[in-house]
Design an enzyme around this catalytic site. Structure first.
Site, PDB file in Angstrom:
ATOM      1  N   TRP A   1       0.514 -26.181  34.664  1.00 35.44           N
ATOM      2  CA  TRP A   1      -0.904 -26.800  33.613  1.00 35.44           C
ATOM      3  C   TRP A   1      -0.686 -25.248  33.148  1.00 35.44           C
ATOM      4  CZ3 TRP A   1      -4.974 -29.740  33.261  1.00 35.44           C
ATOM      5  CH2 TRP A   1      -5.301 -29.435  31.835  1.00 35.44           C
TER       6      TRP A   1
ATOM      7  N   GLU B   1     -13.388 -31.793  41.637  1.00 37.89           N
ATOM      8  CA  GLU B   1     -13.655 -30.492  41.718  1.00 37.89           C
ATOM      9  C   GLU B   1     -15.107 -29.729  42.110  1.00 37.89           C
ATOM     10  OE1 GLU B   1     -11.247 -27.490  39.131  1.00 37.89           O
ATOM     11  OE2 GLU B   1      -9.612 -28.317  38.184  1.00 37.89           O
TER      12      GLU B   1
END
Length: 538
Positions: free
Chosen positions: A518, A312
């Site tokens: 998630w 990321e």
């Protein structure tokens, strides 16, 4: 996500587990509709049972109601994919609101964890008719080999339902956060007791570290040092002080022995540890070597089935900024594939920024797709109280809507952009958040209101688990294919079983490879959200 070479385990342990897992089924036929109770496993003080309804008629079974008694000494502790009520030893199971009808020739399964040793149910009926067309068996079937005497009139099936999903089936991939064993008190055992293990195809273990451009352990205590008591262990067996592997890694090993279809992938990076990928990109081969040596460490090589990279973000900014260029991600993925080989799982979680000139456009994700089994665009966290004053907006919209704060910040925009770049649809998984994001100081119920800051959360301001929000701030509306809620001055957005069902319909329509989420501890204790994913994907 990782794949690792299989190593032989202690032979004795394997033999014991295999014997305990020998499936035993009790079938009750009711005309052309059959209900089958299958003992998935029995560990003495408890057991897991799968109940399968098969429609052998030429008409859809739109609803169903199963009633049965359990013999003295056993009871249902938790269940999934059915609403189960109890009166004494009598149980009633009915179809979940999100579950569809059972088409002719199709089957539907739900399950439960029971206390005590497995015992076959008694007096079973389905939709008011006798399940067996006669008296169901009142004795417990054998736990190992079938008897040599003449079998009963209605024998157990000679081929029990498979535990491995059929080839080409949709993937259901869930994250297990290594730090969840602390304040959240969520352990690998909870994946089993919630019924989630039976629905998952893959578990992502998050996260390994990438500091210094090398794969390294994230938390050695949680990963392989923590000693589990019998009560907290997957199989009810306590760790000993001198055993070679403990912690979550050993618990995952035990979980895989219980659920042979499950694959476990070790994920590296994440928001906090993505900075190390910049150095990794300078020497992808050395990075891949370090990852292979760690994932394939003989102490836990049998636990992992592959590696996942959660960078990321390549050639863009996250917690830190990277300027490695558009080919860096592709080169790292190719090096990992070369090192791990064709039989390993090599996957990636990536940005879901579908805006023009955004993070998807900054990197050659299509070029990397050739080296990856699948790609997971993180289609959540689009909006949240990191913009403390608002405007309020759902963090995981499927579609755009009037007034959305940022163009391209919705799931379908990311999916269509990735497909347009040449990534096959079946290599893309849709992301679901098992949590909500929220603001406080909000006066407007509809999206777009101003705020004064982040709403209070159990572990972090502005974030709360679904299992909490469903009770403390129930959804009051939907927008863009997801849900939102206003309670007092707080405004939250999150997915519900109903909106997840809509997202799974989208995934099927788009030909996607499945879904990921998630993370596991955000779900209810009976796996309500993962049940919606599985039910929606079919």
């Amino acid at each position: 996500m990782k794949r690792s070479l299989r190593r032989a385990l202690w032979a004795g342990a394997v033999v014991v587990v295999t014997a305990a897992m020998a499936p035993v089924a009790t079938a009750f036929g009711a005309g052309s509709v059959t209900t089958t109770f299958t003992k998935v496993q029995d560990w003495g003080t408890g057991h897991e049972t799968r109940v399968t309804i098969t429609n052998g008629s030429d008409a859809t079974v739109s609803t169903w109601r199963i009633e049965f008694d359990l013999p003295s000494g056993t009871s249902i502790g938790s269940s999934w994919d059915a609403d189960v009520t109890r009166t004494g030893d009598h149980y009633v199971a009915v179809k979940k609101s999100w579950a569809g009808g059972i088409a002719p020739g199709a089957s539907f399964s739900w399950g439960y964890n029971g206390t005590g040793a497995y015992k076959a149910p008694l007096n079973c009926t389905i939709n008011g008719a006798s399940c067996g067309g006669g008296a169901p068996p009142t004795t417990t079937p054998p736990t190992t080999t079938p008897p040599t005497t003449t079998p009963p009139t209605t024998p157990p099936p000679t081929t029990p339902p498979p535990t491995t999903p059929p080839p080409g089936g949709k993937k259901i991939v869930g994250y297990f956060a290594e730090w969840g064993v602390y304040a959240r008190n969520y352990h690998v055992k909870n994946i089993h007791t919630s019924g989630s293990a039976a629905k998952l195809t893959h578990i992502l273990y998050a996260f390994g570290n990438t500091t210094g451009g090398r794969c390294s352990i994230g938390d050695s205590y949680a990963d392989y040092e923590k000693a589990y008591t019998a009560a907290d262990s997957v199989d009810g067996v306590a760790d000993t002080w001198d055993q070679p592997l403990r912690g979550s890694f050993n618990q995952l090993r035990k979980l895989k022995q219980m659920y042979p279809h499950l694959k476990v992938i070790w994920s590296f990076g994440g928001w906090t540890w993505s900075g190390g990928f910049t150095q990794a990109a300078q020497n992808p081969a050395a990075f891949a070597d370090s990852c292979y040596n760690l994932v394939e460490d003989p102490r836990w090589a049998d636990v992992f089935d592959g590696i996942d990279i959660d960078w990321e973000y390549p050639n863009a900014c996250g917690l830190s900024c990277d300027s490695s260029g558009p080919n860096a991600f592709k080169n790292v993925a190719a090096a990992l594939r070369t090192k791990f080989g064709s039989n390993a799982l090599v996957t990636a979680a990536i940005t879901a920024d579908g805006s023009n000139g955004g993070k998807i456009d900054a990197t050659d994700y299509a070029g990397a797709a050739n080296s990856l089994n699948w790609i997971m665009p993180m289609t959540y966290d689009y909006f949240g109280a990191f913009a403390a004053q608002g405007p309020t907006a759902p963090h995981s919209p499927l579609y755009s809507y009037t007034g959305i704060p940022q163009q391209g910040f919705w799931s379908d925009a990311a999916i269509q952009k990735l497909k347009s770049k040449g990534i096959p649809a079946n290599k893309l998984l849709l992301g679901i958040g098992f949590y909500g994001r929220g603001w406080t100081g909000v006066t407007q119920s509809a999206p777009g209101g101003s705020a004064t800051g982040a709403a209070p959360g159990t572990y972090e301001a502005g974030i709360e688990d679904y299992k909490v929000l469903k009770n403390t701030c129930p959804a009051t509306g939907t927008v863009g294919g997801t849900a939102y809620a206003k309670c007092g001055s707080n405004w939250w957005s999150y997915d519900t079983p109903s909106t997840i069902n809509g997202k799974m319909t989208y995934a099927n329509t788009q030909g996607l490879g499945g879904a990921f989420f998630w993370e596991l501890s955000g779900d209810t204790s009976n796996g309500e959200l993962i049940g919606a994913i599985k039910g929606g994907l079919g």
